[in-house]
Scaffold this motif. Structure first.
Motif, PDB file in Angstrom:
ATOM      1  N   MET A   1       0.599  -1.172   0.074  1.00 15.67           N
ATOM      2  CA  MET A   1      -0.013  -0.079   0.066  1.00 15.67           C
ATOM      3  C   MET A   1       0.826   1.234   0.044  1.00 15.67           C
ATOM      4  O   MET A   1       2.045   1.378   0.714  1.00 15.67           O
ATOM      5  N   SER A   2       0.531   2.223  -0.917  1.00 17.94           N
ATOM      6  CA  SER A   2       1.411   3.468  -0.771  1.00 17.94           C
ATOM      7  C   SER A   2       1.067   4.211   0.367  1.00 17.94           C
ATOM      8  O   SER A   2       0.265   3.962   1.260  1.00 17.94           O
ATOM      9  N   ASP A   3       1.989   5.357   0.594  1.00 15.84           N
ATOM     10  CA  ASP A   3       2.043   6.169   1.973  1.00 15.84           C
ATOM     11  C   ASP A   3       0.788   6.777   1.933  1.00 15.84           C
ATOM     12  O   ASP A   3       0.070   6.735   2.950  1.00 15.84           O
ATOM     13  N   LEU A   4       0.158   7.332   0.820  1.00 20.86           N
ATOM     14  CA  LEU A   4      -0.954   7.996   0.571  1.00 20.86           C
ATOM     15  C   LEU A   4      -2.064   7.245   1.167  1.00 20.86           C
ATOM     16  O   LEU A   4      -3.219   7.837   1.893  1.00 20.86           O
ATOM     17  N   ASN A   5      -2.354   5.901   0.470  1.00 22.54           N
ATOM     18  CA  ASN A   5      -3.372   5.128   0.814  1.00 22.54           C
ATOM     19  C   ASN A   5      -3.289   5.035   2.333  1.00 22.54           C
ATOM     20  O   ASN A   5      -4.689   4.774   2.800  1.00 22.54           O
ATOM     21  N   GLN A   6      -2.086   4.566   2.809  1.00 23.69           N
ATOM     22  CA  GLN A   6      -2.159   4.106   4.354  1.00 23.69           C
ATOM     23  C   GLN A   6      -2.468   5.419   5.161  1.00 23.69           C
ATOM     24  O   GLN A   6      -3.071   5.175   6.238  1.00 23.69           O
ATOM     25  N   LYS A   7      -2.102   6.446   4.530  1.00 26.37           N
ATOM     26  CA  LYS A   7      -2.621   7.918   5.504  1.00 26.37           C
ATOM     27  C   LYS A   7      -3.998   8.066   5.200  1.00 26.37           C
ATOM     28  O   LYS A   7      -4.556   8.375   6.046  1.00 26.37           O
ATOM     29  N   ILE A   8      -4.664   7.778   4.040  1.00 24.63           N
ATOM     30  CA  ILE A   8      -5.971   7.995   4.071  1.00 24.63           C
ATOM     31  C   ILE A   8      -6.825   6.985   4.866  1.00 24.63           C
ATOM     32  O   ILE A   8      -7.833   7.444   5.673  1.00 24.63           O
ATOM     33  N   CYS A   9      -6.378   5.615   4.819  1.00 26.11           N
ATOM     34  CA  CYS A   9      -6.953   4.789   5.821  1.00 26.11           C
ATOM     35  C   CYS A   9      -6.844   4.973   7.379  1.00 26.11           C
ATOM     36  O   CYS A   9      -7.758   4.772   8.087  1.00 26.11           O
ATOM     37  N   ASP A  10      -5.644   5.509   7.726  1.00 25.90           N
ATOM     38  CA  ASP A  10      -5.558   5.972   9.099  1.00 25.90           C
ATOM     39  C   ASP A  10      -6.329   7.206   9.662  1.00 25.90           C
ATOM     40  O   ASP A  10      -6.969   7.135  10.550  1.00 25.90           O
ATOM     41  N   VAL A  11      -6.500   8.304   8.690  1.00 24.58           N
ATOM     42  CA  VAL A  11      -6.932   9.559   9.001  1.00 24.58           C
ATOM     43  C   VAL A  11      -8.442   9.617   8.795  1.00 24.58           C
ATOM     44  O   VAL A  11      -9.282   9.991   9.916  1.00 24.58           O
ATOM     45  N   PHE A  12      -9.112   8.833   8.091  1.00 24.57           N
ATOM     46  CA  PHE A  12     -10.425   8.815   7.640  1.00 24.57           C
ATOM     47  C   PHE A  12     -10.895   7.232   7.798  1.00 24.57           C
ATOM     48  O   PHE A  12     -11.732   6.733   6.878  1.00 24.57           O
ATOM     49  N   ALA A  13     -10.498   6.652   8.796  1.00 24.28           N
ATOM     50  CA  ALA A  13     -10.934   5.407   9.157  1.00 24.28           C
ATOM     51  C   ALA A  13     -12.501   5.097   9.150  1.00 24.28           C
ATOM     52  O   ALA A  13     -13.225   5.742   9.863  1.00 24.28           O
ATOM     53  N   GLY A  14     -12.781   4.095   8.371  1.00 26.84           N
ATOM     54  CA  GLY A  14     -14.400   3.811   8.320  1.00 26.84           C
ATOM     55  C   GLY A  14     -14.987   4.211   7.381  1.00 26.84           C
ATOM     56  O   GLY A  14     -16.155   4.146   7.129  1.00 26.84           O
ATOM     57  N   LEU A  15     -14.477   5.632   6.645  1.00 30.89           N
ATOM     58  CA  LEU A  15     -15.078   6.366   5.828  1.00 30.89           C
ATOM     59  C   LEU A  15     -14.647   6.100   4.358  1.00 30.89           C
ATOM     60  O   LEU A  15     -15.001   7.051   3.476  1.00 30.89           O
ATOM     61  N   VAL A  16     -13.578   5.406   4.161  1.00 29.15           N
ATOM     62  CA  VAL A  16     -12.998   5.333   2.870  1.00 29.15           C
ATOM     63  C   VAL A  16     -13.204   3.785   2.396  1.00 29.15           C
ATOM     64  O   VAL A  16     -13.175   2.772   3.411  1.00 29.15           O
TER      65      VAL A  16
ATOM     66  N   SER B   1     -14.933  17.187  12.643  1.00 30.24           N
ATOM     67  CA  SER B   1     -14.138  15.981  12.371  1.00 30.24           C
ATOM     68  C   SER B   1     -13.667  16.123  11.059  1.00 30.24           C
ATOM     69  O   SER B   1     -12.387  15.910  10.781  1.00 30.24           O
ATOM     70  N   PHE B   2     -14.329  16.275  10.079  1.00 32.92           N
ATOM     71  CA  PHE B   2     -13.811  16.447   8.509  1.00 32.92           C
ATOM     72  C   PHE B   2     -12.888  17.479   8.395  1.00 32.92           C
ATOM     73  O   PHE B   2     -11.698  17.196   7.893  1.00 32.92           O
ATOM     74  N   LEU B   3     -13.019  18.787   8.947  1.00 34.73           N
ATOM     75  CA  LEU B   3     -11.979  19.709   8.732  1.00 34.73           C
ATOM     76  C   LEU B   3     -10.895  19.397   9.281  1.00 34.73           C
ATOM     77  O   LEU B   3      -9.706  19.719   8.927  1.00 34.73           O
ATOM     78  N   GLU B   4     -10.759  18.865  10.623  1.00 35.38           N
ATOM     79  CA  GLU B   4      -9.708  18.551  11.483  1.00 35.38           C
ATOM     80  C   GLU B   4      -8.883  17.598  10.529  1.00 35.38           C
ATOM     81  O   GLU B   4      -7.476  17.433  10.490  1.00 35.38           O
ATOM     82  N   SER B   5      -9.455  16.517   9.970  1.00 40.80           N
ATOM     83  CA  SER B   5      -8.759  15.581   9.149  1.00 40.80           C
ATOM     84  C   SER B   5      -8.273  15.997   8.022  1.00 40.80           C
ATOM     85  O   SER B   5      -7.008  15.552   7.436  1.00 40.80           O
ATOM     86  N   ARG B   6      -8.979  17.197   7.260  1.00 36.89           N
ATOM     87  CA  ARG B   6      -8.542  17.727   6.186  1.00 36.89           C
ATOM     88  C   ARG B   6      -7.025  18.301   6.302  1.00 36.89           C
ATOM     89  O   ARG B   6      -6.307  18.437   5.583  1.00 36.89           O
ATOM     90  N   ARG B   7      -7.019  19.105   7.507  1.00 38.71           N
ATOM     91  CA  ARG B   7      -5.611  19.596   7.796  1.00 38.71           C
ATOM     92  C   ARG B   7      -4.620  18.862   8.008  1.00 38.71           C
ATOM     93  O   ARG B   7      -3.539  19.444   7.802  1.00 38.71           O
TER      94      ARG B   7
END
Length: 693
Positions: free
Chosen positions: A1-16, A169-175
Motif C-alpha cells: 500500500m502506498s504512503d498516501l493510501n495508508q494515510k487515507i485509511c488512518d485519518v479517515f478510518a471507516g469512511l473510505v 471532524s472532517f475539517l480536522e482530518s483535512r488539515r
C-alpha cells in the motif's frame, strides 16, 4: 500500500473504501456506484485484506439475496408472499393519489404498485415524490378480499445515504493532508488513478463536483464521447439526478401549474442534462425562457406566485467537430440545439469545461487506491452548500473593473466552489489562491469569448486580475494560446487554415524573444529556418507539439549529439528516446552518419531491462546511420536534462523528453499513439541556448 493510501485509511478510518471493489461486487446489478459503496462502506471500510475479502462476500450475498433484478421480480414477489416479509434493494418513487387522498409507492424493478405510504415518511424523505430514490425496504404481503386494496405493505424504508455527518471532524482530518495529497484523495474518490492526470486535468475533474457544493451553479461541458462527462451525475451522489436525452418538460423540471406539484429543481441539489447537444433536438421555447430566468434569478413562476430553488444545473453533451474546426468555422457552442443557441441563455453559464482536453477514459485510468465512500463525500459537499468562499482572494488580488457583474458572478461561484472542495478548512496560500482564481476566470472567459463571436453586441472584455502592487496578470484560455490564428476572429474571417506549429506559437514566450510574423515559415517555403535563442513555455493539455517541430531544426546538420537525461529507465521513457532518434533520422541525409551519445542513470531494480532497451535501440539504429551509445552516470547527483549538438546548440529541458501525458501505447488505432502532435502535453519549458562549437 502506498504512503498516501495508508494515510487515507488512518485519518479517515471507516469512511473510505478501495475503489476497485465496486467492480468486484457489482456483477450484473444495475445500480449506481453510491449504492454499492454504501454497502461496501458498511462491511469493507478497512485496509485489512482478510476483512475486505469477508466484506466483499457479505456484500455479494446481500445483493444476491435482496437486490431485485427485473427478470427475477416474480421470484422475489413469491418469496415475500411465502415468507410474509422480505428486505429488498430497489429504486422506489411515490405519487399522491388525490382521489383517495393517499400516497402510493411504486417499486421500479420489483414491479409492484400502489403500496401505501404514510405522510410522515414523505415529509422525512420528500425526494421520493420526484424522480425516485434507491432504498432498502422491508415489504410485507397480506392478501385481502378488498379489490381496491394492495396486498403489499411497506414495513420500513431507508434511503441509501448517510444519516450523520460531523463537519468539525472532517475539517480536522483535512488539515492533515497537503494540497497535492488532498487532490489525489478526491480524484481517487471519484474513481480515477491520479497518476494518469496532470494538475490542470485534476482541477477539471473537480469542477464537475462544484454543482453539488455551490447553489445555483450553471456548468456546461462539451467534448468528445467517452470522457466520463455523465459519470459524476449518474453514479456519484444521491443528491443529484441525471436526465437522459437532454429533453425535459416545464412541469417535470419546474412546476406543474395544474396540480401545483414542484419539479426536479425543488428537490435535487443538482439536475444534469445528459446528451444536451444535438442541433436537431426539439426544444420548447417556453422551457428555455423559464430556464433563463431561473439561472439568472434563482426563481420561477407558478401562475401568479414566484417560487425559488437552489438546484444547480449541469449541461453535458458531445461536440460534432474538432476544436480548430469549431474555432475557424463556428464557435464552441456550435453543437447545441437551436433554441439553446441563444446568447442570453449562454451568458448565464458560469463555467465551460473544455471536454476536448480530457482524455477518453481507458481501463488503466481507474483507481485501485482508497477514496471516500461516495455518499460520505456527497454529504460533505452538500454541507458546504451553506458556505460562501467567493471573497477569499480579496486579501491578495482584485478582478478587473472591466469585467461585468455576470462575469464576476461566474468567476466568484467557480472560485468559491473550488475553494470549498480544496480548502474547506481555510489557510490557502497566495500562490494556491492565484491558481484557483486564474482557473476560474479562464472557464468564464471561454463562455464570454464565444458570446463575442456569436453576438456582436457583446463587448470584447479584457480578463485580468491585479495583485496588491498593481501588477496586472492577463488570463487567456488554452485554445486562445494554442490557435492564435483562429482566435479573436468572427466566423469567416480566418484565411489561414494551418494549425500553427508550437515552436512558433508557444503558450508563453518571453516578450523580448517573441517570434515575428515574418519568421512564421515552414520548411516547404524556406529550407533553412532561422534558429535563435529563445525560451518557450507550454501549458498542460496543449496539443500540436512534436519532437520534429520542437527539436528538429536545431538537430539538423549535427554529426554528434549528446542527450543527458537521468530518467531514461522505464519502457515509455525508452520509447520517447526512440522517437527522438526518429526525429534525428528525418533531419539527416541518408548517406550521413550521426553519433548519438546518451548519458543517463542506471535503474536500481530494473537495470537489466534498461540495458536490453538500449541494446535493441542500438541494433536498429545502426542500419540507418545512427551510431547510438549509452553510458551510466555514477556520481549520484545527475539531475540536468539537455541535448547538446556539435553545431553549437544546447537545448535545456526541464522535464527531459517526458513532455507528453500518459497514453495507451497498446492501442494501434489511437492517433496519440501514432502521432505526437495529437498527444496532450504536460506543462513544460524548453530553452534554446547558443554555445561555442
Amino acid at each position: 500500500m502506498s504512503d498516501l493510501n495508508q494515510k487515507i485509511c488512518d485519518v479517515f478510518a471507516g469512511l473510505v473504501v478501495r475503489k476497485d471493489l465496486v467492480k468486484t461486487v457489482k456483477g450484473n446489478a444495475i445500480v449506481p456506484s453510491y449504492v454499492l459503496e454504501y454497502l461496501l462502506g458498511q462491511y469493507c471500510a478497512t485496509s485489512d485484506e482478510a476483512s475486505i475479502e469477508s466484506g466483499i462476500q457479505t456484500v455479494k450475498e446481500i445483493l444476491a439475496k435482496h437486490y431485485v433484478h427485473r427478470n427475477e421480480a416474480g421470484l422475489i414477489r413469491s418469496t415475500i408472499k411465502e415468507k410474509g416479509r422480505h428486505k429488498v434493494i430497489d429504486k422506489v418513487s411515490v405519487a399522491l393519489n388525490d382521489k383517495k387522498d393517499v400516497y402510493e409507492m411504486t417499486f421500479s424493478n420489483l414491479g409492484i404498485k400502489k403500496v401505501l405510504v404514510d405522510s410522515g415518511t414523505i415529509k422525512k424523505h420528500p425526494k421520493l415524490l420526484v424522480g425516485g430514490v434507491w432504498c432498502i425496504a422491508d415489504v410485507e404481503y397480506d392478501h385481502t378480499e378488498d379489490k381496491d386494496a394492495s396486498p403489499w405493505i411497506l414495513s420500513t424504508i431507508k434511503p441509501i445515504q448517510m444519516s450523520h455527518f460531523d463537519h468539525e471532524s472532517f475539517l480536522e482530518s483535512r488539515r492533515k493532508f497537503n494540497l497535492n495529497e488532498w487532490i489525489d484523495l478526491l480524484i481517487q474518490s471519484i474513481g480515477f488513478n491520479p497518476d494518469f492526470f496532470g494538475r490542470r486535468s485534476k482541477l477539471m475533474q473537480l469542477v464537475r463536483l462544484i454543482p453539488f457544493c455551490e447553489r445555483n451553479y450553471n456548468l456546461i461541458e462539451l467534448g468528445p464521447k467517452g470522457t466520463g462527462k455523465s459519470h459524476i451525475y449518474s453514479e456519484f451522489s444521491p443528491h443529484g439526478i441525471l436526465i437522459s436525452g437532454g429533453e425535459v418538460t416545464v412541469p417535470k423540471l419546474f412546476v406543474n401549474n395544474s396540480s401545483g406539484k414542484l419539479g426536479l429543481v425543488g428537490y435535487w441539489d443538482t439536475v444534469a442534462f445528459d446528451e444536451f447537444a444535438g442541433k436537431q433536438k426539439r426544444v420548447d421555447k417556453a422551457l428555455v425562457d423559464i430556464m433563463k430566468n431561473y439561472m439568472a434569478n434563482k426563481s420561477f413562476s407558478r401562475g401568479v406566485e414566484m417560487l425559488g430553488a437552489d438546484a444547480s444545473m449541469a449541461f453535458i453533451g458531445n461536440t460534432e467537430h474538432s476544436l480548430p474546426y469549431m474555432l475557424k468555422h463556428s464557435d464552441l457552442f456550435d453543437a447545441l440545439p437551436e433554441k439553446f443557441y441563444d446568447s442570453a441563455f449562454l451568458d448565464r453559464l458560469h463555467f465551460y469545461i473544455p471536454g476536448w482536453e480530457i482524455d477518453i477514459i481507458r481501463g488503466e485510468m481507474f483507481s485501485n487506491g482508497y477514496g471516500f465512500v461516495v455518499d460520505y463525500l456527497a454529504e460533505v459537499l452538500r454541507h458546504l452548500r451553506n458556505q460562501d468562499y467567493s471573497d477569499q482572494y480579496a486579501e491578495y488580488f482584485s478582478i478587473s473593473s472591466q469585467i461585468s457583474t455576470r462575469d464576476r458572478d461566474g468567476i466568484h461561484k467557480t472560485f468559491s466552489g473550488l475553494m470549498k472542495i480544496l480548502f474547506p478548512q481555510g489557510g490557502a496560500t497566495k500562490t494556491e489562491i492565484e491558481e484557483i482564481l486564474k482557473f476560474s476566470m479562464e472557464g468564464r472567459k471561454r463562455v464570454k469569448d464565444q458570446l463575442f463571436r456569436i453576438d456582436n453586441t457583446y463587448a470584447d472584455v479584457n480578463f485580468y486580475y491585479s495583485d496588491k502592487t498593481g501588477n496586472e496578470i492577463a488570463v487567456k484560455t488554452l485554445e486562445e494560446l494554442q490557435y492564435p490564428n483562429y482566435f479573436n476572429k468572427t466566423v469567416g474571417d480566418v484565411t489561414d487554415i494551418g494549425i500553427p506549429e508550437p515552436d512558433i506559437s508557444p503558450v508563453e514566450v518571453e516578450p523580448q524573444e517573441t517570434l515575428s510574423k515574418t519568421e512564421v515559415v515552414t520548411e516547404a517555403v524556406i529550407d533553412e529556418p532561422v534558429l535563435k535563442e529563445q525560451h518557450l513555455t507550454f501549458s498542460e493539455n496543449q496539443r500540436g507539439v512534436s519532437y520534429d517541430s520542437l527539436f528538429g531544426p536545431y538537430l539538423k546538420g549535427a554529426k554528434h549529439i549528446t542527450i543527458t537525461d537521468p530518467y531514461i529507465r522505464l519502457f515509455y521513457q525508452a520509447k520517447n528516446l526512440m522517437e527522438l532518434l526518429e526525429t534525428i533520422i528525418k533531419q539527416k541525409a541518408e548517406e550521413d552518419e550521426v553519433v548519438v551519445s546518451l548519458i543517463t542513470v542506471e535503474d536500481e531494480f530494473k537495470g537489466d531491462h534498461q540495458r536490453d532497451y538500449f541494446e535493441k535501440i542500438q541494433s536498429s539504429m545502426f542500419a540507418v546511420g545512427i551510431k547510438f551509445a549509452y553510458s551510466f552516470a555514477t556520481s549520484g547527483s545527475q539531475h540536468a536534462r539537455h541535448i547538446v549538438t556539435d553545431t553549437g546548440w544546447k537545448v535545456s529541458l526541464d522535464r527531459g523528453l517526458d513532455i507528453f501525458q500518459q497514453y495507451d501505447v497498446n492501442d494501434t488505432f489511437s492517433l496519440s499513439n501514432r502521432l505526437q502532435k495529437h498527444r496532450p502535453c504536460k506543462a513544460f519549458e524548453v530553452t534554446f541556448i547558443k554555445v561555442e562549437e
